[in-house]
Design a protein around this motif. Sequence first.
Motif, short mmCIF file in Angstrom:
data_model
loop_
_atom_site.label_atom_id
_atom_site.label_comp_id
_atom_site.label_asym_id
_atom_site.label_seq_id
_atom_site.Cartn_x
_atom_site.Cartn_y
_atom_site.Cartn_z
N PHE A 22 0.83 -1.20 0.00
CA PHE A 22 0.00 0.00 0.00
C PHE A 22 0.86 1.25 0.00
O PHE A 22 0.62 2.19 -0.78
N ILE A 23 1.88 1.28 0.85
CA ILE A 23 2.77 2.44 0.91
C ILE A 23 3.49 2.63 -0.42
O ILE A 23 3.61 3.76 -0.91
N SER A 25 2.41 1.75 -3.36
CA SER A 25 1.43 2.23 -4.33
C SER A 25 1.17 3.72 -4.16
O SER A 25 1.06 4.46 -5.15
N VAL A 26 1.08 4.19 -2.92
CA VAL A 26 0.87 5.61 -2.65
C VAL A 26 2.05 6.43 -3.15
O VAL A 26 1.88 7.48 -3.78
N ILE A 27 3.27 5.95 -2.90
CA ILE A 27 4.46 6.65 -3.36
C ILE A 27 4.51 6.69 -4.89
O ILE A 27 4.82 7.72 -5.48
N ALA A 29 1.95 6.53 -6.98
CA ALA A 29 0.92 7.45 -7.47
C ALA A 29 1.35 8.90 -7.27
O ALA A 29 1.14 9.75 -8.15
N GLY A 30 1.96 9.20 -6.15
CA GLY A 30 2.45 10.56 -5.90
C GLY A 30 3.54 10.95 -6.88
O GLY A 30 3.56 12.08 -7.37
#
Length: 52
Positions: A22-23, A25-27, A29-30
Motif C-alpha cells: 500500500f505504501i 502504491s501511494v508513493i 501514485a504521488g
Amino acid sequence: MSLPTASTIGREGVAIGLLIMFIASVIAAGAALFVRIVQHGVDLKTENDLTV
C-alpha cells in the motif's frame, strides 16, 4: 506464557506485506502525479516562450 503459533506469525507477515504494498502504491501514485504536474509546467513555459 504461550509461544506464538505459525498462523499468528503468518497473519502478521501478510499484514506487513500488504502495508508495504500500500505504501509503495501511494508513493508511485504521488510520483506519477508529480511528473505530470512538472511536465504540464514545462509545456506551459515552452508555449509561453514561443509567444511573441
